[in-house]
Scaffold this motif. Structure first.
Motif, PDB file in Angstrom:
ATOM      1  N   SER A 201      62.890 -84.352  -7.250  1.00  0.00           N
ATOM      2  CA  SER A 201      62.486 -82.969  -7.018  1.00  0.00           C
ATOM      3  C   SER A 201      61.683 -82.419  -8.186  1.00  0.00           C
ATOM      4  CB  SER A 201      63.702 -82.081  -6.735  1.00  0.00           C
ATOM      5  OG  SER A 201      64.547 -82.025  -7.862  1.00  0.00           O
ATOM      6  N   VAL A 202      62.037 -82.812  -9.421  1.00  0.00           N
ATOM      7  CA  VAL A 202      61.263 -82.383 -10.590  1.00  0.00           C
ATOM      8  C   VAL A 202      59.861 -82.956 -10.515  1.00  0.00           C
ATOM      9  CG1 VAL A 202      61.044 -82.594 -13.094  1.00  0.00           C
ATOM     10  CG2 VAL A 202      63.255 -82.035 -12.081  1.00  0.00           C
ATOM     11  N   LEU A 203      59.754 -84.239 -10.180  1.00  0.00           N
ATOM     12  CA  LEU A 203      58.458 -84.894 -10.114  1.00  0.00           C
ATOM     13  C   LEU A 203      57.612 -84.308  -8.991  1.00  0.00           C
ATOM     14  CD1 LEU A 203      56.753 -87.081 -11.408  1.00  0.00           C
ATOM     15  CD2 LEU A 203      57.682 -88.683  -9.761  1.00  0.00           C
ATOM     16  N   VAL A 204      58.214 -84.087  -7.827  1.00  0.00           N
ATOM     17  CA  VAL A 204      57.472 -83.519  -6.705  1.00  0.00           C
ATOM     18  C   VAL A 204      57.007 -82.113  -7.056  1.00  0.00           C
ATOM     19  CG1 VAL A 204      57.681 -82.682  -4.338  1.00  0.00           C
ATOM     20  CG2 VAL A 204      58.517 -84.944  -4.930  1.00  0.00           C
ATOM     21  N   ALA A 205      57.881 -81.310  -7.632  1.00  0.00           N
ATOM     22  CA  ALA A 205      57.486 -79.950  -8.006  1.00  0.00           C
ATOM     23  C   ALA A 205      56.345 -79.982  -9.002  1.00  0.00           C
ATOM     24  CB  ALA A 205      58.675 -79.195  -8.593  1.00  0.00           C
ATOM     25  N   GLY A 206      56.428 -80.847 -10.004  1.00  0.00           N
ATOM     26  CA  GLY A 206      55.350 -80.970 -10.978  1.00  0.00           C
ATOM     27  C   GLY A 206      54.068 -81.437 -10.333  1.00  0.00           C
TER      28      GLY A 206
ATOM     29  N   MET B 184      61.500 -85.837 -17.492  1.00  0.00           N
ATOM     30  CA  MET B 184      62.408 -85.894 -16.341  1.00  0.00           C
ATOM     31  C   MET B 184      63.790 -85.305 -16.624  1.00  0.00           C
ATOM     32  SD  MET B 184      60.670 -87.179 -13.826  1.00  0.00           S
ATOM     33  CE  MET B 184      61.892 -87.732 -12.667  1.00  0.00           C
ATOM     34  N   THR B 185      64.088 -84.990 -17.885  1.00  0.00           N
ATOM     35  CA  THR B 185      65.389 -84.405 -18.202  1.00  0.00           C
ATOM     36  C   THR B 185      65.459 -82.933 -17.831  1.00  0.00           C
ATOM     37  OG1 THR B 185      64.789 -83.744 -20.447  1.00  0.00           O
ATOM     38  CG2 THR B 185      65.695 -85.974 -20.156  1.00  0.00           C
TER      39      THR B 185
ATOM     40  N   VAL C  60      61.245 -90.344 -19.668  1.00  0.00           N
ATOM     41  CA  VAL C  60      62.378 -90.035 -20.545  1.00  0.00           C
ATOM     42  C   VAL C  60      62.137 -90.742 -21.875  1.00  0.00           C
ATOM     43  CG1 VAL C  60      64.061 -89.703 -18.677  1.00  0.00           C
ATOM     44  CG2 VAL C  60      63.778 -91.976 -19.704  1.00  0.00           C
ATOM     45  N   ARG C  61      62.883 -90.365 -22.908  1.00  0.00           N
ATOM     46  CA  ARG C  61      62.724 -90.979 -24.239  1.00  0.00           C
ATOM     47  C   ARG C  61      63.124 -92.450 -24.204  1.00  0.00           C
ATOM     48  NH1 ARG C  61      60.056 -88.977 -28.470  1.00  0.00           N
ATOM     49  NH2 ARG C  61      61.493 -90.115 -29.778  1.00  0.00           N
ATOM     50  N   LEU C  62      62.300 -93.283 -24.788  1.00  0.00           N
ATOM     51  CA  LEU C  62      62.536 -94.723 -24.871  1.00  0.00           C
ATOM     52  C   LEU C  62      63.761 -94.988 -25.742  1.00  0.00           C
ATOM     53  CD1 LEU C  62      61.302 -97.551 -24.200  1.00  0.00           C
ATOM     54  CD2 LEU C  62      60.070 -97.377 -26.358  1.00  0.00           C
TER      55      LEU C  62
END
Length: 110
Positions: A10-15, A66-67, A103-105
């Protein structure tokens, strides 16, 4: 730290929706490319993979934390790609904005 797939999606789609811009009429003569599978790669590797699809087109890529903390990705080798829009195998045109959810590696997981 694990993130729930529905939340990440949902975060990715919204972005992606915010960055995609207005829809335009399809141009049948427009060249298309296939989105590579960059999930699991560093942000730097993913951006390079997308850029390498064409010598004559510069693709627009954006990354999103993504967090949900909204952190900027200042050093692309320090981030891991968890999700993309469009998904691997999807179609890209010169007007497509490729969204890379990261996200952070080594410190966070997808």
């Amino acid at each position: 730290m694990k993130f729930c797939a529905p939340i990440a999606a949902s975060v990715l789609v919204a972005g992606g929706l915010l960055l995609a811009g207005p829809a335009s009429a399809a141009d049948d003569s427009a060249e298309t490319w296939t989105m590579p599978n960059v999930v699991g790669k560093t942000l730097a590797q993913a951006e390079s993979s997308v850029a390498g699809l064409s010598d004559s087109v510069t693709f627009r890529t954006v990354s999103t934390d993504m967090t949900g903390f909204g952190r900027q990705q200042l050093s692309s080798p320090n981030w891991t790609v968890c999700a993309t829009a469009p998904r691997a195998g999807g179609t890209i045109t010169a007007k497509t904005t490729v969204v890379l959810g990261v996200v952070r590696l080594h410190t966070e997981s997808c």
